[in-house]
Design a protein around this motif. Structure first.
Motif, PDB file in Angstrom:
ATOM      1  N   TYR A  35      36.061  45.185  39.437  1.00 40.92           N
ATOM      2  CA  TYR A  35      35.606  45.132  38.040  1.00 40.92           C
ATOM      3  C   TYR A  35      36.707  44.712  37.082  1.00 40.92           C
ATOM      4  O   TYR A  35      36.428  44.149  36.021  1.00 40.92           O
TER       5      TYR A  35
ATOM      6  N   LEU B 207      31.624  50.057  41.842  1.00 40.25           N
ATOM      7  CA  LEU B 207      32.602  49.028  42.186  1.00 40.25           C
ATOM      8  C   LEU B 207      34.008  49.606  42.162  1.00 40.25           C
ATOM      9  O   LEU B 207      34.314  50.514  41.380  1.00 40.25           O
TER      10      LEU B 207
ATOM     11  N   ILE C  47      33.483  38.078  44.061  1.00 39.05           N
ATOM     12  CA  ILE C  47      33.238  37.530  42.732  1.00 39.05           C
ATOM     13  C   ILE C  47      32.826  36.071  42.838  1.00 39.05           C
ATOM     14  O   ILE C  47      33.428  35.293  43.581  1.00 39.05           O
TER      15      ILE C  47
ATOM     16  N   LEU D 130      36.530  40.880  36.440  1.00 36.06           N
ATOM     17  CA  LEU D 130      35.350  40.262  35.837  1.00 36.06           C
ATOM     18  C   LEU D 130      35.680  39.737  34.441  1.00 36.06           C
ATOM     19  O   LEU D 130      36.396  40.378  33.680  1.00 36.06           O
TER      20      LEU D 130
ATOM     21  N   GLY E 230      26.037  48.739  38.136  1.00 38.03           N
ATOM     22  CA  GLY E 230      26.576  47.503  38.704  1.00 38.03           C
ATOM     23  C   GLY E 230      27.905  47.078  38.120  1.00 38.03           C
ATOM     24  O   GLY E 230      28.894  47.800  38.165  1.00 38.03           O
ATOM     25  N   THR E 231      27.936  45.893  37.527  1.00 39.93           N
ATOM     26  CA  THR E 231      29.164  45.348  36.945  1.00 39.93           C
ATOM     27  C   THR E 231      29.499  45.971  35.592  1.00 39.93           C
ATOM     28  O   THR E 231      30.585  45.755  35.060  1.00 39.93           O
TER      29      THR E 231
ATOM     30  N   TYR F  84      33.840  39.027  31.627  1.00 40.53           N
ATOM     31  CA  TYR F  84      32.901  39.154  30.505  1.00 40.53           C
ATOM     32  C   TYR F  84      33.605  39.276  29.163  1.00 40.53           C
ATOM     33  O   TYR F  84      33.135  38.736  28.160  1.00 40.53           O
TER      34      TYR F  84
ATOM     35  N   TYR G  19      24.324  39.890  41.995  1.00 45.01           N
ATOM     36  CA  TYR G  19      24.059  40.921  41.000  1.00 45.01           C
ATOM     37  C   TYR G  19      23.342  40.356  39.781  1.00 45.01           C
ATOM     38  O   TYR G  19      22.691  41.095  39.053  1.00 45.01           O
TER      39      TYR G  19
ATOM     40  N   HIS H 226      31.145  35.642  35.299  1.00 43.33           N
ATOM     41  CA  HIS H 226      31.178  36.108  36.681  1.00 43.33           C
ATOM     42  C   HIS H 226      29.916  36.883  37.060  1.00 43.33           C
ATOM     43  O   HIS H 226      29.251  37.481  36.219  1.00 43.33           O
ATOM     44  N   SER H 227      29.645  36.894  38.338  1.00 43.38           N
ATOM     45  CA  SER H 227      28.720  37.835  38.946  1.00 43.38           C
ATOM     46  C   SER H 227      29.339  38.237  40.274  1.00 43.38           C
ATOM     47  O   SER H 227      30.468  37.859  40.587  1.00 43.38           O
ATOM     48  N   LEU H 228      28.594  39.010  41.045  1.00 40.36           N
ATOM     49  CA  LEU H 228      29.053  39.430  42.361  1.00 40.36           C
ATOM     50  C   LEU H 228      28.019  39.058  43.409  1.00 40.36           C
ATOM     51  O   LEU H 228      26.814  39.052  43.133  1.00 40.36           O
TER      52      LEU H 228
ATOM     53  N   HIS I 279      33.901  51.708  32.884  1.00 45.51           N
ATOM     54  CA  HIS I 279      34.131  51.855  34.320  1.00 45.51           C
ATOM     55  C   HIS I 279      35.020  53.056  34.631  1.00 45.51           C
ATOM     56  O   HIS I 279      34.861  53.697  35.680  1.00 45.51           O
TER      57      HIS I 279
END
Length: 229
Positions: free
Chosen positions: A99, A94, A6, A102, A65-66, A104, A25, A14-16, A122
């Motif tokens: 996840y 993931l 992360i 994260l 992805g995320t 978001y 990502y 956040h991103s990865l 997810h």
């Protein structure tokens, strides 16, 4: 499982970082801001402006992805009370330990009440479909683009890793598979702005536009399929 870590991007979201590909990502200048700019404003909102009252909206995403794009689309569908059928593919899901960290759902206080849906996306079973919320029906397939069965779609979010990292996804044959299932007046939206991509989309029959990118990216690409004659 490919190793990811992360990172925090320029807008605080956040991103990865994918260590094997040495690729992030999302845009390092702001993952949350990038997703809204490219896929919500220039993708989904632009399609709706051309296709008012044409529901449900069918969306196909390359690269779950995320889960950020899918979650923002769910929020959009609920806020606008517009039904969305969302199909996404991801060959390398993931793990929960990633996840679940994260941020978001904390990034925009105005939509905090949609937080439960992020993990629901997810946690949804792979290769099955069903409603996640009143206006959002969701199917995610654990598959590559080559393997996946595609369905007619109005909006495409093409969010794979960059062409230099995953060239097979950006080949003309792969793009053709996607373009062929876009419905009349549909839109293909991506962060990528290479000349080769634009030439290939043009050759496949889309009307290609170069539009302004989010902070940190000068331009992005949008392609339209012609309306039914």
């Amino acid at each position: 499982m490919n190793k990811v870590k992360i990172i925090t991007t320029g807008d605080g979201s956040h991103s990865l970082y994918h260590e094997a590909l040495q690729e992030t990502y999302h845009n390092s200048q702001g993952a949350y801001r990038e997703a809204i700019h490219i896929y919500m404003i220039y993708g989904l909102d632009s399609w709706l402006a051309r296709n008012p009252r044409k529901y449900p909206i069918r969306i196909f995403e390359v690269g779950f992805g995320t889960g950020l794009n899918a979650w923002l689309t769910l929020v959009w569908a609920e806020q606008n009370q517009i039904p969305v059928l969302y199909h996404t593919i991801e060959p390398f899901p993931l793990e929960k330990e990633i996840y679940s960290q994260l941020n978001y759902i904390e990034h925009d206080n105005g939509i905090w009440h949609f937080h439960k849906y992020f993990e629901a996306l997810h946690n949804a079973p792979w290769n099955e479909g069903g409603p996640v919320s009143e206006y959002f029906n969701f199917k995610k397939d654990k598959a590559t683009l080559e393997e996946a069965q595609l369905y007619p779609s109005d909006v495409v979010f093409f969010d794979a890793f960059a062409p230099k990292k995953q060239p097979e996804l950006w080949s003309k044959d792969s793009l053709q598979k996607v373009v062929e299932m876009i419905r009349p007046s549909g839109v293909f939206m991506t962060y990528c702005a290479t000349g080769q991509l634009k030439r290939d989309l043009d050759a496949l029959g889309l009307t290609v536009e170069t539009v302004p990118g989010p902070p940190g990216k000068k331009e992005i690409t949008r392609g339209w399929k012609a309306a039914k004659q």
